[in-house]
Motif scaffolding. Structure first.
Motif, PDB file in Angstrom:
ATOM      1  N   ALA A 240       0.854  -1.219   0.000  1.00  0.00           N
ATOM      2  CA  ALA A 240       0.000   0.000   0.000  1.00  0.00           C
ATOM      3  C   ALA A 240       0.875   1.249   0.000  1.00  0.00           C
ATOM      4  N   TYR A 241       1.973   1.175   0.748  1.00  0.00           N
ATOM      5  CA  TYR A 241       2.917   2.305   0.783  1.00  0.00           C
ATOM      6  C   TYR A 241       3.521   2.537  -0.612  1.00  0.00           C
ATOM      7  N   LEU A 242       3.877   1.465  -1.306  1.00  0.00           N
ATOM      8  CA  LEU A 242       4.460   1.576  -2.643  1.00  0.00           C
ATOM      9  C   LEU A 242       3.458   2.181  -3.629  1.00  0.00           C
ATOM     10  N   TRP A 243       2.234   1.786  -3.550  1.00  0.00           N
ATOM     11  CA  TRP A 243       1.211   2.358  -4.441  1.00  0.00           C
ATOM     12  C   TRP A 243       1.052   3.856  -4.167  1.00  0.00           C
ATOM     13  N   LYS A 244       1.166   4.200  -2.914  1.00  0.00           N
ATOM     14  CA  LYS A 244       1.052   5.623  -2.576  1.00  0.00           C
ATOM     15  C   LYS A 244       2.235   6.408  -3.143  1.00  0.00           C
TER      16      LYS A 244
END
Length: 609
Positions: A240-244
């Motif tokens: 989720a952090y990477l997508w952000k």
């Protein structure tokens, strides 16, 4: 070595030997000798109460015996016999010490002569004429009758040993083996039960450990899966952090935000590290059949020598004395006039009393304390003291003839033929159920407690047959007697039952009209059918001399028999006011107790001296 002549006769006579108990007073009468006695007429028999003197027209007690004439003598006739010139050298002894007469056997070579001499050199039985022949010149001879008498004594002793020692001891050993077999069965069943319990216990422990181990695997699995679930969430958060971050980079790379691109410094966080789970490993237990055997235990026979069964040593058995011993005994008797127990010349009434609560007496028993038990046809059983005072009374609800007996311990045992039960009454008046003769159709008619070993003898009637059963003092079934060696029924209706001093079982069989006697092993010895055309036996008993006393409803008398069934006398008869003799017993003081039908009276007589 004695010839076949002597042995053949001894083989015949040995079956008629009396197996004496502790005292020499008991007479032994072979059938051959009984048959030589003159048979009394009906009138004489009614008056006769003892062994009659053999002298013509003499009716006195024949307590002595002439070995030369082979006949009993009274004291007076003995004195006359010894004074007479023709008989003064005859050997006269007490009747119980008599020499047994040599059976008659004719010589084959001299048919008019009897065989009565034994050639010691040739070992042959001869007649007197044979001894004069040339073949026997210079040979030494013995009186065959002396040899026969000595051989008779020897065989009597061996027979007595068989009856009094070898048979009872062997039977006791057999009973011991049966008890051991029962004990072994109990022990093995106990071992099997213990083994099953041990195996069940081990099985329960195995199930318990298995359940704990399986439960532990569930716990471990749950913990590992929880940890992996946590790692899975870590990567979900990082993704989720990477997508952000991807969205931010895309925004910064747009043309409108080029200034920001030069002013912003962006840094991507590293990928989180996680560890792989270490899966559990199952280490199987190592075991085999021996391990299980050690856990469960093992049955084995101890490595010890088996204990030998104890055989009681044979006590000396008294038999007839040899001729030398007889002469010594005679000499001693002449010097000190030693008295011995024998039949009196007459029967004397001692006392008489009525039993309260009794109607039409059927049976009488005497216990060790001298107290009397009397039963009647209604099932009443009353105990009295020697004066006729009632001590206790019970109602059995099942009248029977010889239905009760007093034990050596002072108890009373009585039967109930309908319930097929034998009860015991202790001196404290407690009644208990002792023996069950059922289930089945075995109805107990008569009962007797042995004075030898305390065994209980029971005469039983079934639907179509009868038997005698022996029980131990504890009520355990030991023996059943029903048929003879030819398979014939021994009993029909054993109305009364008793035991003689040699272990013979005597029954008064109502339907057979006979006294049927078997030995301790159950072999038929003889049947007594009375002295006339009709005989209706009722109660019977035995005494310390081995006599059998039996009530006869036809002659209205009590017959006195020797141990082998030979008739001796009418010991009680109408001359003593006897009308309906129903039952007799003898106490420790050698008194006869008699009850009569249609009365409640007990009459006591003295008949030994």
């Amino acid at each position: 070595m004695i010839t076949d002549l002597v042995n053949s006769h001894l083989n015949l006579d040995i079956f008629h030997l009396t197996n004496r108990h502790d005292n020499d007073e008991c007479s032994i009468v072979p059938y051959a000798n009984i048959n030589t006695m003159s048979e009394p007429s009906d009138e004489q028999a009614a008056m006769q109460h003892y062994l009659v003197c053999g002298t013509e027209d003499c009716q006195k007690n024949g307590q002595f015996y002439c070995n030369a004439c082979h006949q009993p003598l009274c004291e007076q006739c003995r004195d006359e016999h010894q004074k007479s010139p023709n008989t003064k050298n005859h050997e006269i002894v007490l009747y119980r010490q008599r020499k047994h007469q040599l059976p008659v056997e004719k010589c084959k070579d001299h048919p008019t002569r009897n065989i009565d001499i034994f050639c010691k050199e040739c070992q042959l039985a001869l007649c007197s004429k044979c001894s004069t022949m040339e073949d026997h010149n210079g040979h030494k001879f013995d009186d065959l009758e002396d040899i026969y008498a000595e051989k008779y004594v020897l065989w009597q002793g061996e027979f007595s040993k068989i009856q009094k020692y070898f048979l009872p001891t062997s039977q006791d050993l057999k009973t011991d083996i049966e008890e051991d077999a029962t004990q072994i069965k109990k022990i093995m069943e106990s071992i099997r039960t213990s083994m099953k319990a041990k195996a069940e216990s081990l099985k329960n422990l195995v199930d318990e450990v298995k359940s704990e181990n399986i439960e532990h695997t569930h716990t471990m699995e749950k913990s590992l899966l929880k940890k992996l679930k946590s790692q899975e969430k870590t990567y979900d958060d990082y993704i989720a952090y990477l997508w952000k971050m991807s969205d931010e980079f895309q925004e910064y790379l747009s043309i409108t935000n080029q200034k920001v691109l030069f002013s912003k410094t962006l840094k991507i966080q590293p990928i989180p590290e996680t560890t792989k789970p270490v899966p559990p490993v199952f280490t199987a237990g190592q075991f085999n059949k021996d391990d299980v055997t050690k856990l469960l235990g093992k049955v084995h026979v101890p490595n010890t020598d088996p204990e030998k069964r104890k055989i009681q040593p044979m006590e000396p058995i008294t038999t007839h004395m040899k001729s030398t011993e007889i002469k010594l005994e005679q000499s001693k008797e002449k010097s000190d006039m030693k008295q011995t127990l024998s039949l009196s010349s007459s029967v004397t009434q001692v006392r008489e009393y009525s039993v309260p609560g009794i109607d039409n007496a059927f049976h009488v028993s005497v216990d060790k304390s001298g107290r009397i038990w009397v039963s009647d046809w209604k099932g009443n059983v009353v105990q009295t003291d020697l004066q006729g005072n009632q001590l206790q009374k019970i109602q059995t609800s099942c009248p029977s003839a010889g239905c009760h007996t007093a034990t050596q311990d002072g108890d009373l045992i009585y039967t109930n033929k309908y319930k097929k039960v034998i009860y015991r009454i202790t001196p404290d008046k407690k009644i208990t159920e002792f023996i069950k003769t059922g289930p089945g159709d075995c109805a107990p008619l008569s009962v007797h407690s042995s004075r030898i070993n305390g065994d209980i003898l029971v005469g039983m009637r079934m639907i179509s047959e009868a038997k005698v059963t022996r029980y131990s003092k504890a009520g355990k079934e030991i023996q059943n007697i029903q048929r003879d060696n030819q398979g014939q029924e021994l009993f029909n209706y054993p109305y009364y039952i008793t035991e003689n001093i040699n272990g013979d079982i005597c029954t008064s069989d109502y339907n057979k009209c006979a006294v049927v006697v078997v030995n301790k092993s159950g072999q038929h010895r003889f049947s007594y059918t009375g002295q006339g055309s009709k005989f209706c036996p009722h109660g019977l008993c035995t005494d310390v001399l081995g006599h059998i006393l039996v009530c006869d409803d036809v002659s209205k008398s009590v017959h006195l028999l020797d141990q082998d069934g030979g008739f001796l006398s009418f010991i009680l008869s109408p001359q003593q006011g006897i009308n309906y003799p129903r039952s007799v017993c003898v106490d420790d003081e050698n008194n006869i107790y008699m009850v009569q039908h249609c009365t409640n009276t007990v009459t006591v007589y003295k008949y030994l001296q």
